[in-house]
Every structure is written in structure tokens, then in C-alpha cells.
Design an enzyme around this catalytic site. Structure first.
Site, PDB file in Angstrom:
ATOM      1  N   CYS A   2       0.629  -1.311  -0.122  1.00 28.43           N
ATOM      2  CA  CYS A   2       0.128  -0.299  -0.460  1.00 28.43           C
ATOM      3  C   CYS A   2       0.405   1.268  -0.269  1.00 28.43           C
ATOM      4  O   CYS A   2       2.330   0.499   0.108  1.00 28.43           O
ATOM      5  CB  CYS A   2      -0.784   0.271   1.105  1.00 28.43           C
ATOM      6  SG  CYS A   2      -1.940  -1.408   1.482  1.00 28.43           S
ATOM      7  N   ARG A  28       1.191   1.814  -6.075  1.00 28.28           N
ATOM      8  CA  ARG A  28       1.437   1.019  -4.717  1.00 28.28           C
ATOM      9  C   ARG A  28      -0.001   0.326  -4.479  1.00 28.28           C
ATOM     10  O   ARG A  28       0.376  -0.747  -3.801  1.00 28.28           O
ATOM     11  CB  ARG A  28       1.863   1.160  -3.500  1.00 28.28           C
ATOM     12  CG  ARG A  28       2.815   2.407  -3.607  1.00 28.28           C
ATOM     13  CD  ARG A  28       3.583   3.100  -2.845  1.00 28.28           C
ATOM     14  NE  ARG A  28       4.242   1.637  -1.808  1.00 28.28           N
ATOM     15  CZ  ARG A  28       4.876   1.258  -1.258  1.00 28.28           C
ATOM     16  NH1 ARG A  28       6.096   1.467  -1.788  1.00 28.28           N
ATOM     17  NH2 ARG A  28       5.393   0.064  -0.075  1.00 28.28           N
ATOM     18  N   TRP A  75      -3.858  -1.502  -1.376  1.00 31.37           N
ATOM     19  CA  TRP A  75      -3.153  -3.216  -2.331  1.00 31.37           C
ATOM     20  C   TRP A  75      -4.236  -3.802  -1.249  1.00 31.37           C
ATOM     21  O   TRP A  75      -2.988  -4.524  -0.612  1.00 31.37           O
ATOM     22  CB  TRP A  75      -1.921  -2.761  -3.116  1.00 31.37           C
ATOM     23  CG  TRP A  75      -1.672  -4.519  -2.998  1.00 31.37           C
ATOM     24  CD1 TRP A  75      -0.928  -5.135  -2.289  1.00 31.37           C
ATOM     25  CD2 TRP A  75      -1.778  -4.466  -4.295  1.00 31.37           C
ATOM     26  NE1 TRP A  75      -1.122  -6.214  -4.078  1.00 31.37           N
ATOM     27  CE2 TRP A  75      -1.105  -6.094  -4.916  1.00 31.37           C
ATOM     28  CE3 TRP A  75      -2.200  -3.741  -5.522  1.00 31.37           C
ATOM     29  CZ2 TRP A  75      -1.264  -6.707  -6.258  1.00 31.37           C
ATOM     30  CZ3 TRP A  75      -1.798  -4.747  -7.729  1.00 31.37           C
ATOM     31  CH2 TRP A  75      -1.715  -5.339  -7.088  1.00 31.37           C
ATOM     32  N   ASN A 101       1.081   0.014   5.963  1.00 34.90           N
ATOM     33  CA  ASN A 101       1.398  -0.427   5.131  1.00 34.90           C
ATOM     34  C   ASN A 101       2.526  -1.595   5.546  1.00 34.90           C
ATOM     35  O   ASN A 101       3.355  -1.283   6.023  1.00 34.90           O
ATOM     36  CB  ASN A 101       2.544   0.256   3.700  1.00 34.90           C
ATOM     37  CG  ASN A 101       2.533  -0.592   2.839  1.00 34.90           C
ATOM     38  OD1 ASN A 101       2.867  -1.586   2.897  1.00 34.90           O
ATOM     39  ND2 ASN A 101       4.185  -0.169   2.636  1.00 34.90           N
ATOM     40  N   GLY A 102       1.468  -2.941   4.905  1.00 32.51           N
ATOM     41  CA  GLY A 102       3.019  -4.134   6.227  1.00 32.51           C
ATOM     42  C   GLY A 102       1.538  -5.514   6.270  1.00 32.51           C
ATOM     43  O   GLY A 102       0.212  -5.021   5.980  1.00 32.51           O
ATOM     44  N   GLU A 479      12.926 -20.744 -16.953  1.00 33.30           N
ATOM     45  CA  GLU A 479      12.892 -19.236 -16.699  1.00 33.30           C
ATOM     46  C   GLU A 479      13.585 -18.146 -17.242  1.00 33.30           C
ATOM     47  O   GLU A 479      13.289 -17.513 -17.552  1.00 33.30           O
ATOM     48  CB  GLU A 479      12.476 -18.978 -14.915  1.00 33.30           C
ATOM     49  CG  GLU A 479      11.725 -17.574 -14.839  1.00 33.30           C
ATOM     50  CD  GLU A 479      11.513 -17.120 -15.062  1.00 33.30           C
ATOM     51  OE1 GLU A 479       9.821 -18.212 -16.279  1.00 33.30           O
ATOM     52  OE2 GLU A 479      10.907 -15.854 -14.489  1.00 33.30           O
ATOM     53  N   LYS A 483      13.442 -15.149 -19.461  1.00 28.62           N
ATOM     54  CA  LYS A 483      13.643 -14.026 -19.659  1.00 28.62           C
ATOM     55  C   LYS A 483      14.703 -12.679 -21.013  1.00 28.62           C
ATOM     56  O   LYS A 483      14.104 -12.022 -21.274  1.00 28.62           O
ATOM     57  CB  LYS A 483      14.324 -13.760 -18.154  1.00 28.62           C
ATOM     58  CG  LYS A 483      14.098 -13.833 -16.632  1.00 28.62           C
ATOM     59  CD  LYS A 483      12.920 -13.284 -16.697  1.00 28.62           C
ATOM     60  CE  LYS A 483      11.377 -12.627 -16.757  1.00 28.62           C
ATOM     61  NZ  LYS A 483      10.358 -13.966 -16.185  1.00 28.62           N
ATOM     62  N   GLU A 486      12.367 -12.328 -24.339  1.00 32.33           N
ATOM     63  CA  GLU A 486      11.832 -11.561 -23.867  1.00 32.33           C
ATOM     64  C   GLU A 486      11.888  -9.859 -23.671  1.00 32.33           C
ATOM     65  O   GLU A 486      11.028  -9.597 -24.593  1.00 32.33           O
ATOM     66  CB  GLU A 486      10.506 -11.726 -23.048  1.00 32.33           C
ATOM     67  CG  GLU A 486      10.230 -11.670 -21.121  1.00 32.33           C
ATOM     68  CD  GLU A 486       9.727 -12.100 -20.695  1.00 32.33           C
ATOM     69  OE1 GLU A 486       8.333 -12.090 -21.219  1.00 32.33           O
ATOM     70  OE2 GLU A 486       9.812 -12.746 -19.669  1.00 32.33           O
ATOM     71  N   HIS A 502      20.493 -35.767 -26.142  1.00 30.56           N
ATOM     72  CA  HIS A 502      19.368 -36.615 -27.661  1.00 30.56           C
ATOM     73  C   HIS A 502      18.972 -35.300 -29.258  1.00 30.56           C
ATOM     74  O   HIS A 502      17.698 -35.563 -29.519  1.00 30.56           O
ATOM     75  CB  HIS A 502      18.071 -36.714 -27.377  1.00 30.56           C
ATOM     76  CG  HIS A 502      18.314 -38.017 -25.804  1.00 30.56           C
ATOM     77  ND1 HIS A 502      18.346 -39.189 -26.268  1.00 30.56           N
ATOM     78  CD2 HIS A 502      18.232 -37.577 -24.969  1.00 30.56           C
ATOM     79  CE1 HIS A 502      18.722 -40.011 -25.619  1.00 30.56           C
ATOM     80  NE2 HIS A 502      19.097 -38.914 -24.169  1.00 30.56           N
ATOM     81  N   LYS A 602       1.421  -6.913 -20.310  1.00 25.80           N
ATOM     82  CA  LYS A 602       1.842  -7.372 -18.896  1.00 25.80           C
ATOM     83  C   LYS A 602       0.292  -9.000 -18.870  1.00 25.80           C
ATOM     84  O   LYS A 602       0.409  -9.275 -17.655  1.00 25.80           O
ATOM     85  CB  LYS A 602       1.278  -6.664 -17.427  1.00 25.80           C
ATOM     86  CG  LYS A 602       1.407  -6.347 -16.366  1.00 25.80           C
ATOM     87  CD  LYS A 602       3.200  -6.992 -15.948  1.00 25.80           C
ATOM     88  CE  LYS A 602       2.998  -7.846 -14.566  1.00 25.80           C
ATOM     89  NZ  LYS A 602       4.800  -8.552 -14.668  1.00 25.80           N
TER      90      LYS A 602
HETATM   91  C1  F6R Z   1       6.992 -13.415 -18.467  1.00 26.99           C
HETATM   92  C2  F6R Z   1       5.716 -12.960 -17.857  1.00 26.99           C
HETATM   93  C3  F6R Z   1       5.018 -14.246 -18.427  1.00 26.99           C
HETATM   94  C4  F6R Z   1       3.980 -14.217 -17.447  1.00 26.99           C
HETATM   95  C5  F6R Z   1       2.517 -15.017 -17.994  1.00 26.99           C
HETATM   96  C6  F6R Z   1       1.564 -15.200 -17.756  1.00 26.99           C
HETATM   97  O1  F6R Z   1       8.091 -12.897 -18.234  1.00 26.99           O
HETATM   98  O2  F6R Z   1       5.751 -12.919 -17.472  1.00 26.99           O
HETATM   99  O3  F6R Z   1       5.089 -15.542 -18.994  1.00 26.99           O
HETATM  100  O4  F6R Z   1       3.806 -15.256 -16.829  1.00 26.99           O
HETATM  101  O5  F6R Z   1       1.977 -14.273 -18.874  1.00 26.99           O
HETATM  102  O6  F6R Z   1       0.907 -14.372 -16.425  1.00 26.99           O
HETATM  103  P1  F6R Z   1       0.051 -14.721 -15.480  1.00 26.99           P
HETATM  104  O7  F6R Z   1       1.393 -14.644 -14.153  1.00 26.99           O
HETATM  105  O8  F6R Z   1      -0.520 -13.502 -14.919  1.00 26.99           O
HETATM  106  O9  F6R Z   1      -1.087 -15.367 -15.587  1.00 26.99           O
END
Ligand code: F6R
Length: 607
Positions: A2, A28, A75, A101-102, A479, A483, A486, A502, A602
Site C-alpha cells: 500500500c 502501490r 492494495w 502498509n505491511g 525461466e 527472461k 522476451e 538426444h 503485462k
Molecule cells: C514472463 C511473464 C509471462 C507471464 C504469463 C502469465 O516474464 O511475465 O510469461 O508469466 O503471461 O501471467 P500471469 O501469471 O499473470 O497469469
């Protein structure tokens, strides 16, 4: 996460200043907002569910009277995003207002105790115990500051607090433990806020509070004291030279880097979730005939890692499935005896929700792990937990990924307990280890940031990368590869190191960078063989190793060292950190904005 703000001026009304500062803190959290001022022996409050602009339109946040006030943008953690749960929270007699906040971990016990003493609660929040505790202390004759101090001593968990009262109407009391709180020192005015941008247009003089410190603000002075022994701390303000754009990112050039650095806090928050819900989830997982872990992207990688955790700690087999494939791959096998654990940071990913909807229609039990209170996933889940990472603005998941891992680890441990698969001694050891992970992550970031810059500089023109791991480190490799791909647009492949021979090894030609994830676990010996295979064919070996792993260091052209001993099942949490930093610096060195990778969003709300 928050945002809190407090403001005390010599004269004039502060409500508008608070409103404007809350706008700057809105990143936040934005599911409810509130302000309180003290004037003429009375506390005035306006608060409502909704974004700041919506609430302002409805209530006019700018016309509260008085030159002392506090504000909050929320939040939601404990209690749904509704008016009664919005801050500020008050005591019974409405003489004390608190923004927080916390997370107060022991609020449930405190609430029972206070209710037995006759206090009446209006919200479902953890925060509300604070004004009531202070009120109770006042009843016993303590001066206001001491009443606050004694109340703080009772709180377990984390807090950044700003408190106003009719008892001492010319003061704001603030306190901090594990949640950020900064003082702003103006001319004839004093501020406190969750971050610097909140007061930056008003003053560029800042004093950063440390844990267990209380600050007493008056319009022309501030006094900082240590909670424990009341010793006074003399701390001069620093001058902040950030531009407004830098300020939003707290001095970091990008949100992604800021969020990488926020991981220790996000992990600590994820270790403070309510036992009740974790236990309930563990019970459903334990009872299910089959368990599917369903997610997309990074959240899927967390599920893949979790499948090793459930298997190794609790002897529970689970199926990690990419959500967009769920119906095709396993749909017919889903029935009333199935439990689906859906993992989604946003709680809005269309593929994940489609899988959940399908499973619901087949009478399966839905469990949700998300970062967003009130998201669709929370509404369709039988039980859900919110991981408390705070908003993640960078498109690439970083802090939310490691926080998902630590929540899933806690679930695996709980299932293990239920099944009697590990001794109480071992449980205690693991619990201690989990508690220490945020510190290990902090140290891992500290030790690897420069290294990540150097390694990125060296390899920034490479055309393709390989990411390899064995066991749970396959999830880390996947992962790390996601990173890098992307945000820096470099093609990369990731696969279990045992699969090299293989097929994928035919890709290898001299100089190709191969990144190996090598915790010192049961796979350590075998992965050395895999490194040799790649090395023999001219690959440049970049390894992520446990501190002091001389054997793999010798074989590597470059390496990242992860400090401390970590159990195999938790290793993705620390071993992914150098890969996040590496991807970030690769993108920066190639001239891309890591916060906004092309073609991505996002929250992916289309199938
Ligand atoms: C990669 C990334 C995406 C999300 C994916 C799922 O850095 O952020 O691959 O992980 O779009 O998103 P959520 O977790 O919001 O369902």
C-alpha cells in the site's frame, strides 16, 4: 503493498496535498483510498473503495479541514477492497487515525483480546488492531507517544505507520518495521511517505527511517527515536537529485531492476501469508486423486518447479500443465476427484481462466495463487492465496515469480506435514531455511549485479544461447531463457541437460554460450558430464554455481556464484536471480527498454 502519506504544515489545509501525493503513490495499490485530518478536536475522515480519481469525484478529497493529515492508497491484503476496509482506521472513540502498509501477523489474537476488553471493530483488516491497542493504552493513563510505543511492541509482522490524534493534534507519529517509510523535510512543513516521489514536488530533503524507529513530526521539526530503548537518533536529511521519472522508479532506471531488488521484501511478505488458507489448500491437495498445476509463462515455470517440491517433500505426484494446452492434454482426465492449482500473477490470464472454467464444469476443485486481490481467479477459486508481492509494473515477471515459488514451497511443506512424510526436526530445519531465503536473495543480488553487467557486455552480440539444468533446475533454466528472450530478443533454447545428446547438442559450435544451472544437489555430478560434452564441442560455458564450487568454476568461462547453502527444492529462488540480472543487462546493453518488451502485455486477457 500500500502507499501511505502524512503531512503537517504550519497553517492552511493539507487535504489537497495529501490527495496529490496519493496520486503519486497510486502505483502501490489502487483498490481503495482514504484521508484523515485532525481539526478543532475532531478527526475527519473520507474513504471509499475505488481508484483515487473515482473516489475524489464521489467525495471530494480536498475539502477536509486542518493542517495535519494522513492518507492511504490500498492494495488489499486482509479484507476485501470495500469501504469499511479502506484506511485510515480509527479507535472506538474516533480520537486516533492510522494508515498502515505491511502485515500484522498476530492481528487475530490481538483482535480477540481487544474485543474481550470491549473494543468494537468495523473492518476485517489487520490494521484496525493498532488504533484500538493505542486507545487501550491511553485508558491506562499512558501519554500518547508511550501508548503508541507500547502498542508497537505488541505487533508482529511488518509496518510503516502514520498516526494522528486529537490528543496531540499538532503531531504525526510514524514508525517503521520492514516496510518502507521516508520523511520529507520542508520549510514549515513535514511529510512522511512510503516512497520519495510522494513528496518530491514539495521537498527534496529526505530522511530514511530504519526498522524499529519511531519519528515524531511537527511542522517545524522531527525527532527520531529507537523503539526499544527510546534513544534519540540524530539524522540529517539527504538531498534527493532524482528527476520525476527517476523518482517513480525510486532511482532505478527501470521498473524491472527496481522489482528485481524488491525480491527480498516480496519474499518476506510471501512468508507471512495466513496459515488458515495455506492449510486449507494443503488439505485439498492432499485429498485429491490427481493434482494439476496450471499456468502460463513464468507462472508455469513456478508450477514446474513446484511439481518437484511436491514430489520431493510430500511424495505427491502433480501434473504441471501449460494452461493453453490443459484442455487438450488432460481435459478428459479431469473430474470431481481432481484438484487444479491455478497460478497467475494477474489472476486474469485468459488461458489460465479458460482451463479453470473447464475444470470447474467438470466439478474439479479449484485453488488459486495470485498477486491480485479481487482478480477473476480469486472469484472462481474454492480457496485462494494472494502472494502479497505488490504491483509488478515491468512486463517481465521477476519478484512475482520468486514469490510464487516460496508460496508453493510452503504448500509443499504443509502437504508433507499432513502426510507425515518428514520428521518434525526436518520440518523445523526447512522452516528456518525458508525464513532465511529473503536474506540469501538479498546477498545474491548484491554479489551478482556487477557480474551480470560484465557477462552481458561480453556476450551481448551472441546470436543464440542455451540454458540447461537437471532436476528442479530445468524450471530455472526455462525461466532464465524466457527472461532473456522476451526482453533482449535473443533466441534461446532451454532443455533438461540430459536431453542434449538426444538432439540439441547438434546446435553447438565454437563460442556458443551455454548457461548451466548447477546447484550442489543430487544432479551435480551428472551435470558436470553435460558441461564437458558442451565444452568439448567449443561452447562457452557460463555457470550459475553455489559459492565455492571450484569443480564447476574450473570448467566455466564465466560464472555467477550464489551464496549460502540451499536445499535443492528451494534452489530456483536464488539461482534464478543472476539470470534475471543477466537478461536485464543484456536488454539494456542492446538498447532495449526491458520494462516494455515489444508485442507483449503485462496481463494477457486473450486466448
Ligand atoms: C514472463 C511473464 C509471462 C507471464 C504469463 C502469465 O516474464 O511475465 O510469461 O508469466 O503471461 O501471467 P500471469 O501469471 O499473470 O497469469
Amino acid at each position: 503493498m500500500c502507499g501511505i502519506f502524512g503531512c503537517i504544515c504550519k497553517d492552511g489545509n493539507v487535504a489537497k496535498l495529501i490527495h496529490e501525493a496519493l496520486k503519486r503513490l497510486e502505483y502501490r495499490g489502487y483498490d481503495s483510498v482514504g484521508e484523515a485530518t485532525v481539526f478543532g478536536g475532531k478527526i475527519y475522515v473520507k474513504k471509499e473503495q475505488g481508484k483515487i480519481d473515482e473516489v475524489h469525484k464521489l467525495l471530494n478529497l480536498d475539502d477536509l479541514p486542518g493542517s495535519v493529515g494522513i492518507g492511504h492508497t490500498r492494495w488489499a491484503t486482509h479484507g476485501a477492497p470495500r469501504r469499511e476496509n479502506a484506511h485510515p482506521h480509527l479507535d472506538c472513540d474516533e480520537n486516533i487515525a492510522v494508515v498502515h502498509n505491511g502485515i500484522i501477523e498476530n492481528f487475530a489474537e490481538l483482535k480477540v483480546e481487544l474485543e474481550e476488553l470491549g473494543h468494537v471493530f468495523k473492518s476485517k483488516t489487520d490494521t484496525e488492531v493498532i488504533p484500538h491497542l493505542i486507545e487501550e493504552n491511553l485508558k491506562h493513563g499512558l501519554p500518547f507517544i508511550d501508548a503508541v510505543r507500547e502498542a508497537l511492541k505488541r505487533l508482529e509482522g511488518s509496518y510503516a505507520l502514520a498516526i494522528i490524534t486529537t490528543v496531540e493534534p499538532d503531531k504525526i507519529i510514524c514508525a517503521r518495521k520492514e516496510s518502507p517509510l521516508i520523511l520529507g523535510v520542508g520549510r514549515d512543513s513535514m511529510y512522511c511517505a512510503s516512497d520519495i516521489p510522494a513528496f518530491l514536488p514539495l521537498t527534496n530533503k529526505a530522511v530514511i527511517l530504519d526498522d524499529y524507529e519511531i519519528a515524531i513530526l511537527q511542522h517545524d521539526k522531527y525527532e527520531i527515536r529507537r523503539l526499544e530503548n527510546w534513544e534519540q537518533i540524530l539524522r540529517e536529511p539527504e538531498t534527493i537529485t532524482w528527476t520525476p521519472e527517476m523518482a517513480k522508479k525510486q532511482g532505478y532506471p527501470h521498473f524491472m531492476l527496481k522489482e528485481i531488488h524488491e525480491q527480498p521484501i516480496a519474499l518476506r511478505n510471501a512468508l507471512r501469508l495466513q496459515d488458515l488458507y495455506l492449510d486449507l489448500m494443503a488439505t485439498f491437495l492432499d485429498r485429491a486423486k490427481n493434482v494439476f498445476l496450471v499456468a502460463c509463462g513464468s507462472s508455469y515455470h513456478a508450477c514446474l518447479a513446484a511439481s518437484y517440491m511436491f514430489s520431493k517433500l510430500a511424495y505427491l505426484p502433480t501434473y504441471p500443465i501449460i494452461a493453453s494446452e490443459f484442455i487438450e492434454q488432460t481435459g478428459m482426465a479431469v473430474n470431481i476427484d481432481s484438484t487444479i492449482l491455478a497460478v497467475s500473477q494477474s489472476g486474469e490470464t485468459a488461458d489460465t481462466l479458460a482451463a479453470v472454467e473447464y475444470a470447474r464444469n467438470r466439478a474439479a476443485t479449484i485453488l488459486g495463487l495470485t498477486n491480485v486481490v479481487g482478480s477473476t481467479l480469486t472469484r472462481v477459486s474454492r480457496v485462494y492465496v494472494v502472494q502479497q508481492s505488490g504491483p509488478e509494473i515491468g512486463v517481465a515477471a521477476t519478484k512475482t515469480f520468486t514469490a510464487q515459488l516460496i508460496v508453493l514451497a510452503q504448500l509443499a511443506l504443509r502437504v508433507a506435514k499432513l502426510r507425515g512424510k518428514i520428521s518434525s526436526q526436518e520440518i523445523k530445519r526447512i522452516e528456518r531455511e525458508l525464513k532465511n531465503i529473503p536474506n540469501m536473495v538479498e546477498e545474491t543480488i548484491r554479489r551478482n549485479e556487477e557480474k551480470a553487467k560484465q557477462i552481458a557486455e561480453k556476450y551481448k552480440d551472441s546470436k543464440v544461447f542455451l540454458f540447461l539444468g537437471r532436476g528442479i533446475s530445468v524450471a530455472t533454466a526455462l525461466e532464465g531463457r524466457l527472461k532473456l528472450m522476451e526482453i533482449s530478443y535473443v533466441p534461446a533454447v532451454a532443455f533438461p541437460a540430459g536431453e542434449s545428446k538426444h538432439g540439441p547438442i547438434s546446435l553447438v559450435e565454437p563460442g556458443i554460450p551455454a548457461i548451466f544451472i548447477c546447484p550442489r544437489d543430487e544432479t551435480h555430478k551428472t551435470i558436470i558430464g553435460n558441461i564437458m560434452e558442451m565444452k568439448a564441442r567449443g561452447a562457452s560455458i557460463i555457470s550459475v554455481i553455489e559459492e565455492g564450487d571450484e569443480e564447476i568454476k574450473q570448467l566455466s568461462d564465466d560464472y555467477f556464484e550464489v551464496p549460502g547453502k540451499i536445499s535443492e527444492v528451494f534452489s530456483p529462488i536464488t539461482f534464478v536471480i543472476p539470470l534475471q540480472l543477466f537478461a536485464y543487462y543484456m536488454a539494456v546493453k542492446k538498447g532495449y527498454n526491458p520494462d516494455m518488451p515489444r508485442n507483449l502485455a503485462k496481463s494477457v486477457t486473450v486466448k
